[in-house]
Enzyme design. Sequence first.
Site, PDB file in Angstrom:
ATOM      1  N   HIS A 101     -12.379 -13.683  -7.551  1.00 30.69           N
ATOM      2  CA  HIS A 101     -12.170 -12.657  -8.639  1.00 30.69           C
ATOM      3  C   HIS A 101     -12.342 -11.329  -8.060  1.00 30.69           C
ATOM      4  O   HIS A 101     -13.468 -11.025  -7.540  1.00 30.69           O
ATOM      5  CB  HIS A 101     -13.854 -13.063  -9.400  1.00 30.69           C
ATOM      6  CG  HIS A 101     -14.082 -12.181 -10.667  1.00 30.69           C
ATOM      7  ND1 HIS A 101     -14.675 -11.012 -10.444  1.00 30.69           N
ATOM      8  CD2 HIS A 101     -13.768 -12.239 -11.833  1.00 30.69           C
ATOM      9  CE1 HIS A 101     -14.737 -10.447 -11.660  1.00 30.69           C
ATOM     10  NE2 HIS A 101     -14.072 -11.308 -12.569  1.00 30.69           N
ATOM     11  N   HIS A 311     -40.962 -38.218 -36.498  1.00 35.89           N
ATOM     12  CA  HIS A 311     -39.447 -38.195 -35.461  1.00 35.89           C
ATOM     13  C   HIS A 311     -39.496 -39.340 -34.715  1.00 35.89           C
ATOM     14  O   HIS A 311     -38.656 -39.986 -34.526  1.00 35.89           O
ATOM     15  CB  HIS A 311     -39.289 -36.855 -34.709  1.00 35.89           C
ATOM     16  CG  HIS A 311     -38.794 -35.720 -35.510  1.00 35.89           C
ATOM     17  ND1 HIS A 311     -37.978 -34.905 -34.769  1.00 35.89           N
ATOM     18  CD2 HIS A 311     -38.667 -35.495 -36.743  1.00 35.89           C
ATOM     19  CE1 HIS A 311     -37.571 -34.060 -35.671  1.00 35.89           C
ATOM     20  NE2 HIS A 311     -38.010 -34.319 -36.927  1.00 35.89           N
TER      21      HIS A 311
END
Lengths: 403, 403
Positions: A101, A311
């Site tokens: 880069h 749950h």
Amino acid sequence: MTNINGLDSHGLTHAPNESTPREIYNGPVKSFLSNVSRFKLIETTLREGEQFANAFFDTAKKLDEFGVNYIELTTPVASPQSHKDCELICGLGLKAKILAHVRRHMDDVRAAVECGVDGINIMMGTSALLRQHSHGKDVAQIIKAAIEVIEYVQSQGLEVRFSTEDSFRSNLVDILSVYKTVDKIGVNRVGVADTIGCANPRQVYDLIQTLRGVVSCDIETHFHDDTGCATANAYTALEAGSTHIDVTVLGIGERNGITPLGGFMARMIVKYKLHMIKELEDMVAEAVQINTPFNNPITGFCAFTHKSGYHAKGVLSHPSNYEIINPEDFGMTRYVHFESRLTGWHTVKTRVIQLDLDMPDDQVRIVTEKIKTLADIRPLAIEDVDSIIRSSHAGQSQDQYLL
Amino acid sequence: MTNINGLDSHGLTHAPNESTPREIYNGPVKSFLSNVSRFKLIETTLREGEQFANAFFDTAKKLDEFGVNYIELTTPVASPQSHKDCELICGLGLKAKILAHVRRHMDDVRAAVECGVDGINIMMGTSALLRQHSHGKDVAQIIKAAIEVIEYVQSQGLEVRFSTEDSFRSNLVDILSVYKTVDKIGVNRVGVADTIGCANPRQVYDLIQTLRGVVSCDIETHFHDDTGCATANAYTALEAGSTHIDVTVLGIGERNGITPLGGFMARMIVKYKLHMIKELEDMVAEAVQINTPFNNPITGFCAFTHKSGYHAKGVLSHPSNYEIINPEDFGMTRYVHFESRLTGWHTVKTRVIQLDLDMPDDQVRIVTEKIKTLADIRPLAIEDVDSIIRSSHAGQSQDQYLL
């Protein structure tokens, strides 16, 4: 069975005898533009990440084994050590392509080519120039400056990407004009970067969709997470036609980072070696001396923990009731809390069965009340819960004996 | 000047003399549906969160001071302590309205009413029923079950919300049918819940936009973060016309949690007491014994840290170059790394000026090289950098003296 991407081809499977497949609400999200099923990963932990020296090569090897398509490195001109690292990584013979880069300077590009990289990711600080409408003047300047380096990289037979900076605050016409020109010159990819992390998903969809109609090359995207949208933006960019996504392990990077590899995999569930996520994250976390966040996708200690009675009951009967991701796909296990005042009797019953005890439902309910009462007073470990269950069971057996 | 929401009215200001305002890429994201500038926060740390006993009341008070519109609590029937907590919170005289999150059972609802709550958030486990297309039969059953409790809550003069569960995997026609009916009965809000965290932003936009055309009441949304989209989904829901967003401090909740209060504020930058975010997070983190993630929006130790020379230079000259959020808005400070091999000479020059030293640029460049070389060998603290700068400056002064 469809997965969370609305596709059939990837492995979001669950227990085979499961009666409720993980179907989704199917909005009009499928389109011919979408690359959700055919993207490439550019892994930039060793550049955008902490640029840590520790575990540098091990991380590169592990990322390669995981299956990332590209590994992006810092420009070799950053320091003498960066240059050595880049050369060494290029010499490892990895399957992943190595990218450097670099700034749009011939010196930077030449140094990267000398190191033996497979491609160059050119970043140009365009934001100040492109932020105001420039009537083409600054655009011409940018293109003139870019063309020399792009053609040099091409002459070396390497891949080249050209990225603008702060793409989402840039003038739309100007930025499209730059992308269109570098596409004509023949770059492999253009890069769209939300450098400051300001973009929201609908902006992303709009810009990438527009860009998809303007360039024929690949589109790489890079999203910072300052406003919590990096993963969603990466996914939405793919829907709009982008092809390459930048990620880092645990999302480490400038400020609060970019799209995290693990979090993105949780979104995608695809072809990579998902069971390696934890190992990779542990390695990088140690190298940069951070802890994996408690709520990290997949590997955070809460990721597969179910707490409320409601749950917990649901997930024990059919995991897909409360889980979109199967922990086993990532080599992880599910954890259901028993030791809480929110424990429901179904959860306790499941534990009774796991302990191989025989207990009528009425008694399970009584035991559940005992657990809840005690949990209000002090935190309970699983051993506490087990001994309440066992002692009640013993009492029950004794009652039976006494009858 | 526009802010990240594309609005002018909120305070995303920066240094007054700044030449580059934080304008954004303006896609076609403004619409008459959008509630981005007029949403309400339902804070559910004390319910969806860890249900921690420790610091329970202090957290409620602090959330109220912060300015949340609602505080949601666990159903009072969960345990004797939950009932006591609910009563006590209702008696605190907070500005925020207190909601109890209850199952669709008359016992649960009555218990909440007795505690003195301002409103009831009814949640119904509709997912198994609504997941397959049910040709209206199951829908009728759901509505019949809901109507009794809704009318009871209304008779008590309280607010009532009716939420389906797992809304994004439910059958679209069925779910709209349920919402339309409860809207006609007169609920204050309908609730859309991504219970398993599977939704992506475009699905969210589509469902909420459709729902907005079907009901006239308010729309509450609840997003789990399993696939990293909870913040983006909440934002996108507002764009599509939702009115209320569920959040918790640090995003704590089932599995890896829901939309985090702080992260959502980073996205919105609005009317709340933003400087209290850190205090709130510290309090809750201590209560539930977790650490704030390194990459947490706003308060993570990396959130305002700039590392690479390129970014560091940019942010020192114009903060908005690399920051969408002004740390001062949140009572935080910016931190620029000097101690890295990626340090650029502009960053070092800034430090030289901060140290009140006079040094020509050429010498700053030499000092920068020294810092980089040393940073390749061992980690450098700010004191190391300062002493390299100071010793070089001393040498320079001596040279001048010798001339």
